[in-house]
Enzyme design. Structure first.
Site, short mmCIF file in Angstrom:
data_model
loop_
_atom_site.label_atom_id
_atom_site.label_comp_id
_atom_site.label_asym_id
_atom_site.label_seq_id
_atom_site.Cartn_x
_atom_site.Cartn_y
_atom_site.Cartn_z
N SER A 72 10.71 86.62 8.99
CA SER A 72 9.90 85.47 8.62
C SER A 72 8.79 85.60 8.97
CB SER A 72 10.48 84.02 9.30
OG SER A 72 12.09 83.65 8.71
N1 SAM Z 1 15.20 85.99 11.96
C1 SAM Z 1 14.69 87.56 11.16
C2 SAM Z 1 13.85 88.09 11.50
O1 SAM Z 1 13.88 88.04 12.95
O2 SAM Z 1 12.92 89.63 10.84
C3 SAM Z 1 15.20 87.34 9.43
C4 SAM Z 1 16.10 86.90 9.35
S1 SAM Z 1 16.01 86.37 7.57
C5 SAM Z 1 15.35 85.89 7.11
C6 SAM Z 1 17.67 86.19 7.18
C7 SAM Z 1 19.05 86.81 7.55
O3 SAM Z 1 20.07 85.87 7.76
C8 SAM Z 1 19.24 87.61 6.82
O4 SAM Z 1 18.46 89.46 7.49
C9 SAM Z 1 20.16 87.97 6.28
O5 SAM Z 1 20.91 88.97 5.60
C10 SAM Z 1 20.78 87.15 7.19
N2 SAM Z 1 22.01 86.32 6.92
C11 SAM Z 1 22.47 85.62 5.85
N3 SAM Z 1 23.59 85.07 5.61
C12 SAM Z 1 24.30 84.93 6.96
C13 SAM Z 1 25.34 85.28 8.45
N4 SAM Z 1 26.78 84.74 7.88
N5 SAM Z 1 25.73 85.19 9.12
C14 SAM Z 1 24.80 86.36 9.57
N6 SAM Z 1 23.39 86.34 9.30
C15 SAM Z 1 23.55 85.87 7.59
#
Ligand code: SAM
Length: 229
Positions: free
Chosen positions: A65
């Site tokens: 993000s």
């Molecule tokens: N917090 C992260 C960082 O500091 O880099 C950025 C997160 S990214 C915008 C969103 C993440 O959520 C992705 O890596 C995606 O694979 C994960 N994601 C999506 N659905 C999910 C779920 N049901 N459970 C866990 N992770 C999930």
């Protein structure tokens, strides 16, 4: 050495910008941003953009993000050093490191769950490179975080870093009374960041924070239940 100094200077400048924009408001968040090197959490070929205030690709169609969004979410979560925190969506591990920096001051802990195994593995590597002294304050789990993480519940704070179609009920259930959940909720193209407080009597209070755009939360309580992965 020269690169390290250059990144530190860029980091310091970004923090000053985020402060003057009113995005970083607390000493704790400022300190965390100054001490966690974002360049360790982005792919090698994108390191020169680590301190541009923008999301960056990290593979598997996912992103780290933008710094201003990490700051807004961390401030809205009002994370305290003694907090037990759940992050849903580990991604690169950067947000987990920011949270771990804060909770390491008071014996709290961060549990972070990621659905893409390869991203979780890379996040641990990034984290170990960036902040090895914080490894005891973070636990990385692979799984569907739309269901929360029952094993270590209840949590003082929960942060979801992917966009949900609705507020996942298990996350509310796994929050302590007096706890807080920060989550982007909306359609697939635009959302609002919600700040949800579970009051001592168990009732829920919801505040709308800022408009935002996140990658989708998939899984049982995410977009998968609408047939979208
Ligand atoms: N917090 C992260 C960082 O500091 O880099 C950025 C997160 S990214 C915008 C969103 C993440 O959520 C992705 O890596 C995606 O694979 C994960 N994601 C999506 N659905 C999910 C779920 N049901 N459970 C866990 N992770 C999930």
């Amino acid at each position: 050495m020269w690169r390290t100094l250059q990144f530190y200077e860029e980091r310091r400048r970004l923090v000053e910008d985020l402060k003057s924009e009113g995005v970083i408001r607390s000493k704790l968040v400022e300190e965390a941003f100054l001490n966690i090197p974002r360049e360790c959490f982005v792919p090698e070929h994108l390191r020169c953009y680590a301190y541009v205030d923008s999301p960056l690709p990290i593979g598997f169609g996912q992103t780290i993000s933008a710094p201003h969004m990490v700051a807004i979410m961390t401030e809205e979560l009002a994370v305290q050093p003694h907090d037990i925190v759940l992050e849903v969506g580990t991604g690169s591990g950067y947000q987990a490191a920011i949270l771990a920096y804060i909770v390491a001051k008071g014996g709290g802990h961060v549990y972070t769950i990621e659905i893409v195994r390869e991203l979780s593995k890379k996040a641990v590597e990034n984290f170990a490179k960036a902040a090895p002294e914080l490894l005891n304050y973070a636990t990385f789990v692979v799984g569907d975080g739309s269901k929360g993480l029952e094993l270590f519940a209840p949590y003082d704070k929960i942060m979801v870093t992917a966009a949900a179609p609705t507020i996942p009920e298990p996350l509310i259930n796994q929050l302590k009374p007096g706890g807080r959940l920060v989550i982007p909720v909306g359609n697939r193209w635009s959302q609002v960041l919600l700040v949800i407080d579970k009051l001592r009597d168990g009732s829920i209070r919801i505040k709308e924070s800022v408009p935002c755009i996140f990658v989708p939360l998939i899984g049982e309580y995410g977009w998968s239940r609408y047939g979208y992965e």
